[in-house]
Scaffold this motif. Structure first.
Motif, mmCIF file in Angstrom:
data_model
loop_
_atom_site.group_PDB
_atom_site.id
_atom_site.type_symbol
_atom_site.label_atom_id
_atom_site.label_comp_id
_atom_site.label_asym_id
_atom_site.label_seq_id
_atom_site.Cartn_x
_atom_site.Cartn_y
_atom_site.Cartn_z
ATOM 1 N N THR A 110 0.836 -1.210 0.000
ATOM 2 C CA THR A 110 0.000 0.000 0.000
ATOM 3 C C THR A 110 0.868 1.257 0.000
ATOM 4 O O THR A 110 0.595 2.217 -0.721
ATOM 5 N N LEU A 123 2.330 1.737 -3.416
ATOM 6 C CA LEU A 123 1.318 2.209 -4.360
ATOM 7 C C LEU A 123 1.017 3.692 -4.146
ATOM 8 O O LEU A 123 0.878 4.464 -5.109
ATOM 9 N N VAL A 124 0.938 4.117 -2.882
ATOM 10 C CA VAL A 124 0.678 5.520 -2.568
ATOM 11 C C VAL A 124 1.824 6.397 -3.058
ATOM 12 O O VAL A 124 1.600 7.466 -3.656
ATOM 13 N N PHE A 171 3.920 5.813 -5.477
ATOM 14 C CA PHE A 171 3.898 5.845 -6.939
ATOM 15 C C PHE A 171 2.794 6.763 -7.462
ATOM 16 O O PHE A 171 3.034 7.631 -8.311
ATOM 17 N N LEU A 172 1.574 6.600 -6.955
ATOM 18 C CA LEU A 172 0.441 7.389 -7.452
ATOM 19 C C LEU A 172 0.600 8.864 -7.107
ATOM 20 O O LEU A 172 0.289 9.739 -7.924
ATOM 21 N N ASP A 173 1.092 9.148 -5.901
ATOM 22 C CA ASP A 173 1.294 10.537 -5.498
ATOM 23 C C ASP A 173 2.302 11.227 -6.415
ATOM 24 O O ASP A 173 2.071 12.339 -6.880
ATOM 25 N N LEU A 210 3.146 10.316 -9.443
ATOM 26 C CA LEU A 210 2.595 10.383 -10.797
ATOM 27 C C LEU A 210 1.646 11.568 -10.944
ATOM 28 O O LEU A 210 1.685 12.297 -11.952
ATOM 29 N N ILE A 211 0.809 11.795 -9.942
ATOM 30 C CA ILE A 211 -0.128 12.930 -9.979
ATOM 31 C C ILE A 211 0.631 14.253 -10.017
ATOM 32 O O ILE A 211 0.287 15.164 -10.779
ATOM 33 N N ILE A 238 8.650 7.792 -6.582
ATOM 34 C CA ILE A 238 8.032 6.935 -7.591
ATOM 35 C C ILE A 238 8.839 5.654 -7.759
ATOM 36 O O ILE A 238 8.292 4.540 -7.778
ATOM 37 N N GLY A 241 8.465 3.564 -4.707
ATOM 38 C CA GLY A 241 7.148 2.939 -4.711
ATOM 39 C C GLY A 241 7.094 1.728 -5.625
ATOM 40 O O GLY A 241 6.573 0.673 -5.257
ATOM 41 N N CYS A 251 6.570 -2.260 -4.409
ATOM 42 C CA CYS A 251 5.535 -3.127 -4.987
ATOM 43 C C CYS A 251 6.150 -4.390 -5.593
ATOM 44 O O CYS A 251 5.626 -5.499 -5.405
#
Length: 288
Positions: free
Chosen positions: A40, A43-44, A46-48, A50-51, A66, A69, A73
């Motif tokens: 988790t 993933l957070v 990476f997504l943070d 990426l945004i 990133i 992250g 994973c």
């Protein structure tokens, strides 16, 4: 009577089996929970990152999370398979363990730095009238200040209410693929949002780093009959105050008041992580 020892022995073995089974279940559950938390977190991260990149923010403090992250994973999804394949390659397995240990040590150093930074953030309210304030740049997006830069400018505007005659020097050159300099965007923000007259604002529009922000501003100070020995406020983000003050003192600024602006929570750890490397590189390059 002879049957009792056997019964007791069977009961002991049964209790031992139950204990072993229970411990095994606890270990499996704990391992599953830990792996879920790590996945988790990865993933957070990476997504943070990426945004933030999709919103035009690209720097080491974003790219590195990133990569971390993605690494976390992959570690959760494939570590058991990797460990199985490494059983026949002891030298590679040793390097793999060293790499994990090295990452954990590095992570500990980041946490220690964050704690040190949080404890030693400088925020000195000017105790006497300041002659000028230097607002250090922090990036622009679509010709608008980033949230961190907007916080610095808002803090400078608040300070301007206390010292309306102080010169405001906004700093920052033209970034890659940018139309306007950071200083121009900062000046426009102060004039339109906080209604500060242009005559109180000077632009240092050539710099690309904190060191150059402070160095190039000295010429502007001289143009206004001021110098690095004048009473000057340096306005920057909270995480940046220690390094900014150290660089300023190295360049001859004598009577400085470092005023910190809060870092928006949404980018805080990215900014602090970026500062980790900036602080390290500044020490290596003898900037302070």
């Amino acid at each position: 009577m002879q049957g009792k020892p056997k019964v007791l022995s069977c009961m002991c073995r049964s209790a031992k089996d139950i204990t072993n089974l229970t411990m095994s279940q606890i270990h499996h559950t704990a391992s599953l929970l830990l792996r879920s938390i790590v996945f988790t977190l990865g993933l957070v991260l990476f997504l943070d990152g990426l945004i933030l990149i999709l919103n035009g923010k690209i720097h080491l403090g974003i790219i590195l999370p990133i990569l971390i992250g993605i690494g976390l994973c992959i570690y959760v999804l494939y570590d058991q398979k990797i460990q199985y394949k490494l059983k026949n390659h002891q030298s590679i397995a040793r390097l793999y363990r060293y790499a994990k240990t090295g990452f954990m040590l590095w992570l500990c150093s980041v946490i220690i730095f964050f704690l040190y930074l949080a404890k030693n953030i400088e925020h000195v309210q000017p105790h006497k009238e300041i002659k000028a304030m230097l607002v250090l740049g922090s990036g622009i997006i679509n010709n608008q200040p980033t949230p961190a830069l907007a916080a610095r400018l808002d803090q400078a505007a608040q300070l301007h209410q206390q010292y309306p005659q102080a010169l405001i020097i906004v700093t920052g050159g033209v970034g890659y693929a940018k139309q306007y300099s950071e200083a121009e965007v900062m000046s426009d923000y102060l004039q339109h949002k906080h209604h500060i007259a242009a005559q109180h604002i000077a632009l240092e529009a050539q710099s690309t780093s904190t060191e150059l922000n402070l160095k190039n501003s000295q010429a502007i100070l001289k143009q206004h009959q001021l110098s690095p020995s004048s009473n000057i406020a340096i306005v920057t983000s909270d995480f940046h105050t220690l390094r900014a003050a150290a660089i300023a003192r190295k360049q001859g600024y004598q009577d400085i008041h470092v005023v910190s602006a809060p870092t928006p929570l949404s980018i805080r750890y990215n900014a602090w992580l970026r500062e980790y490397f900036a602080y390290l590189s500044g020490w290596i390059l003898n900037e302070y």
